[in-house]
Design a protein around this motif. Structure first.
Motif, mmCIF file in Angstrom:
data_model
loop_
_atom_site.group_PDB
_atom_site.id
_atom_site.type_symbol
_atom_site.label_atom_id
_atom_site.label_comp_id
_atom_site.label_asym_id
_atom_site.label_seq_id
_atom_site.Cartn_x
_atom_site.Cartn_y
_atom_site.Cartn_z
ATOM 1 N N ARG A 53 -5.174 -1.048 -8.022
ATOM 2 C CA ARG A 53 -5.181 -2.136 -7.042
ATOM 3 C C ARG A 53 -5.250 -1.660 -5.593
ATOM 4 N N GLN A 54 -5.140 -0.370 -5.361
ATOM 5 C CA GLN A 54 -5.135 0.144 -3.991
ATOM 6 C C GLN A 54 -6.409 -0.182 -3.211
ATOM 7 N N PRO A 55 -7.597 0.021 -3.766
ATOM 8 C CA PRO A 55 -8.796 -0.328 -2.980
ATOM 9 C C PRO A 55 -8.821 -1.802 -2.567
ATOM 10 N N LEU A 56 -8.397 -2.685 -3.462
ATOM 11 C CA LEU A 56 -8.361 -4.108 -3.118
ATOM 12 C C LEU A 56 -7.360 -4.366 -2.000
ATOM 13 N N ARG A 57 -6.197 -3.744 -2.079
ATOM 14 C CA ARG A 57 -5.202 -3.918 -1.014
ATOM 15 C C ARG A 57 -5.743 -3.427 0.325
ATOM 16 N N CYS A 58 -6.464 -2.322 0.308
ATOM 17 C CA CYS A 58 -7.049 -1.799 1.549
ATOM 18 C C CYS A 58 -8.090 -2.762 2.111
ATOM 19 N N VAL A 59 -8.915 -3.321 1.249
ATOM 20 C CA VAL A 59 -9.922 -4.294 1.694
ATOM 21 C C VAL A 59 -9.232 -5.539 2.262
ATOM 22 N N LEU A 60 -8.160 -5.982 1.617
ATOM 23 C CA LEU A 60 -7.429 -7.146 2.129
ATOM 24 C C LEU A 60 -6.800 -6.856 3.488
ATOM 25 N N LEU A 61 -6.311 -5.632 3.681
ATOM 26 C CA LEU A 61 -5.748 -5.270 4.980
ATOM 27 C C LEU A 61 -6.841 -5.240 6.048
ATOM 28 N N ILE A 62 -8.003 -4.726 5.708
ATOM 29 C CA ILE A 62 -9.136 -4.756 6.646
ATOM 30 C C ILE A 62 -9.472 -6.199 6.991
ATOM 31 N N GLY A 63 -9.509 -7.056 5.977
ATOM 32 C CA GLY A 63 -9.804 -8.470 6.209
ATOM 33 C C GLY A 63 -8.763 -9.147 7.081
ATOM 34 N N ALA A 64 -7.485 -8.864 6.830
ATOM 35 C CA ALA A 64 -6.418 -9.467 7.639
ATOM 36 C C ALA A 64 -6.506 -9.001 9.084
ATOM 37 N N CYS A 121 -7.472 2.728 9.552
ATOM 38 C CA CYS A 121 -6.622 3.407 8.556
ATOM 39 C C CYS A 121 -6.871 2.857 7.156
ATOM 40 N N ALA A 122 -6.978 1.546 7.045
ATOM 41 C CA ALA A 122 -7.233 0.945 5.735
ATOM 42 C C ALA A 122 -8.597 1.360 5.197
ATOM 43 N N LEU A 123 -9.583 1.486 6.067
ATOM 44 C CA LEU A 123 -10.911 1.928 5.646
ATOM 45 C C LEU A 123 -10.866 3.365 5.121
ATOM 46 N N PHE A 124 -10.177 4.261 5.835
ATOM 47 C CA PHE A 124 -10.044 5.642 5.360
ATOM 48 C C PHE A 124 -9.298 5.706 4.033
ATOM 49 N N LEU A 125 -8.226 4.925 3.901
ATOM 50 C CA LEU A 125 -7.479 4.911 2.643
ATOM 51 C C LEU A 125 -8.353 4.415 1.499
ATOM 52 N N ILE A 175 0.834 -1.203 0.000
ATOM 53 C CA ILE A 175 0.000 0.000 0.000
ATOM 54 C C ILE A 175 0.866 1.249 0.000
ATOM 55 N N LEU A 176 1.887 1.269 0.839
ATOM 56 C CA LEU A 176 2.744 2.454 0.928
ATOM 57 C C LEU A 176 3.548 2.667 -0.352
ATOM 58 N N TRP A 177 4.047 1.586 -0.943
ATOM 59 C CA TRP A 177 4.803 1.724 -2.185
ATOM 60 C C TRP A 177 3.898 2.241 -3.305
ATOM 61 N N ALA A 178 2.727 1.682 -3.432
ATOM 62 C CA ALA A 178 1.797 2.140 -4.477
ATOM 63 C C ALA A 178 1.369 3.577 -4.217
ATOM 64 N N GLN A 179 1.171 3.932 -2.968
ATOM 65 C CA GLN A 179 0.782 5.301 -2.647
ATOM 66 C C GLN A 179 1.894 6.280 -3.009
ATOM 67 N N TYR A 180 3.138 5.886 -2.799
ATOM 68 C CA TYR A 180 4.265 6.725 -3.209
ATOM 69 C C TYR A 180 4.262 6.923 -4.722
ATOM 70 N N ARG A 181 4.008 5.848 -5.463
ATOM 71 C CA ARG A 181 3.976 5.947 -6.927
ATOM 72 C C ARG A 181 2.851 6.867 -7.395
ATOM 73 N N VAL A 182 1.703 6.776 -6.760
ATOM 74 C CA VAL A 182 0.574 7.642 -7.119
ATOM 75 C C VAL A 182 0.899 9.095 -6.783
#
Length: 190
Positions: free
Chosen positions: A128-139, A176-180, A103-110
């Motif tokens: 892919r960021q929204p999916l990564r955020c959802v996966l982090l919420i799930g984890a 945090c993942a939900l806000f992102l 998430i942080l690497w992709a956010q830097y690229r964006v």
């Protein structure tokens, strides 16, 4: 025939290096990108302030992402009795670490694109960021459920304060993942 087949499938090529076809040499021999470039748009704002709006959105995203790494560090430095080598707690923690890094690497690229992303950058980072955020919420939720299961079925806690901190950090990761997720969904790329 093979040349026509490659040209016809250019948009659908699943290879990792397909975007290299969008780079072409110029007169000096340097390569320049000639593919599609996506721009950030906000439905509720005017085009004249799109760059300023994107800068504000990126700042919000960094603020929302700021607690992710400290939360993982706090979880990782808790006494060993908190996780007790339980797979149900360790595996989600490892997934959380991987997802936060992605998430942080992709956010830097964006953020470094300044509101414009090449097509391949958009595909690998922003799309892919929204999916990564959802996966982090799930984890984080799976980890919290594993913690509850541990409390219900395990022996008496030796570190109740450590377990409370652990639960709080899982909540921080989830929020945090939900806000992102919401912040990334507000940007429309055209």
């Amino acid at each position: 025939m093979a040349e026509e087949h490659r040209k016809g499938n250019k948009d659908r090529d699943p290879s990792r290096r397909a975007h290299l076809r969008d780079f072409h040499p110029d007169e000096k021999g340097d390569y320049r990108y000639e593919g599609r470039v996506r721009e950030a748009r906000f439905p509720e704002s005017e085009d004249s302030d799109a760059a300023a709006r994107f800068g504000q959105q990126v700042l919000r995203m960094w603020i929302a992402a700021a607690p992710l790494v400290p939360a993982l560090i706090v979880i990782g430095t808790l006494p060993p009795e908190v996780m007790e080598d339980r797979v149900v707690l360790l595996v989600p923690y490892i997934l959380e670490m991987i997802l936060v890094l992605r998430i942080l690497w992709a956010q830097y690229r964006v953020a470094s694109g300044g509101g414009k992303l090449r097509e391949y950058q958009y595909t690998t980072a922003e799309a892919r960021q929204p999916l990564r955020c959802v996966l982090l919420i799930g984890a984080a939720c799976i980890s919290a459920a594993g913690g509850i299961l541990r409390l219900v079925t395990g022996a008496a806690l030796q570190q109740p304060a450590g377990m409370a901190v652990w639960f709080a950090m899982q909540c921080v990761l989830c929020v945090c993942a939900l806000f992102l997720y919401k912040l990334h969904k507000q940007i429309r790329w055209s």
